[in-house]
Write a protein that holds these residues in place. Sequence first.
Motif, PDB file in Angstrom:
ATOM      1  N   PRO A   1       0.832  -1.163   0.057  1.00 31.01           N
ATOM      2  CA  PRO A   1      -0.094   0.107   0.095  1.00 31.01           C
ATOM      3  C   PRO A   1       0.656   1.177   0.050  1.00 31.01           C
ATOM      4  CG  PRO A   1      -0.934  -1.655   1.544  1.00 31.01           C
ATOM      5  CD  PRO A   1       0.417  -2.250   1.388  1.00 31.01           C
TER       6      PRO A   1
ATOM      7  N   ALA B   1       2.339   1.651  -3.476  1.00 36.11           N
ATOM      8  CA  ALA B   1       1.260   1.915  -4.454  1.00 36.11           C
ATOM      9  C   ALA B   1       1.089   3.585  -3.915  1.00 36.11           C
ATOM     10  CB  ALA B   1       0.049   1.181  -4.161  1.00 36.11           C
ATOM     11  N   TYR B   2       0.904   4.033  -3.031  1.00 37.79           N
ATOM     12  CA  TYR B   2       0.466   5.474  -2.726  1.00 37.79           C
ATOM     13  C   TYR B   2       1.466   6.319  -3.255  1.00 37.79           C
ATOM     14  CZ  TYR B   2      -0.032   9.870  -0.283  1.00 37.79           C
ATOM     15  OH  TYR B   2      -0.349  11.284  -0.138  1.00 37.79           O
TER      16      TYR B   2
ATOM     17  N   SER C   1      -3.221   2.637  -8.052  1.00 35.51           N
ATOM     18  CA  SER C   1      -4.042   1.988  -6.938  1.00 35.51           C
ATOM     19  C   SER C   1      -3.148   0.651  -6.515  1.00 35.51           C
ATOM     20  CB  SER C   1      -5.315   1.579  -7.614  1.00 35.51           C
ATOM     21  OG  SER C   1      -5.151   0.683  -8.597  1.00 35.51           O
ATOM     22  N   LEU C   2      -3.484   0.304  -5.522  1.00 39.33           N
ATOM     23  CA  LEU C   2      -2.890  -0.941  -4.802  1.00 39.33           C
ATOM     24  C   LEU C   2      -3.557  -2.101  -5.780  1.00 39.33           C
ATOM     25  CD1 LEU C   2      -1.739  -2.563  -2.490  1.00 39.33           C
ATOM     26  CD2 LEU C   2      -3.789  -2.354  -1.275  1.00 39.33           C
TER      27      LEU C   2
END
Length: 81
Positions: free
Chosen positions: A25, A28-29, A34-35
């Motif tokens: 996560p 991804a951020y 997106s995750l």
Amino acid sequence: FFLKKIFFGGRHWQTYMVKTGDNLPQIAYQSKVSLKRLAKVNKIAKPFIIGPGQKILVPPTLFKGKSDMVKPKALVRGKSK
């Protein structure tokens, strides 16, 4: 549309070696994807667990200018050396 498909489809992404404390996560951020997309490109299923030393694909903009990227290795008979 075409550029978006290349960027978000995983083509031209670069290899990143996961470090201690990294999680999917967070990556991804930081990479602004997106995750779900990051997991799909890397074929990682729920619960999206990654570990130190694991190599994953990330967008080229994630670590731009940093030395965290893994340099491509020569391929011999279709296998990485």
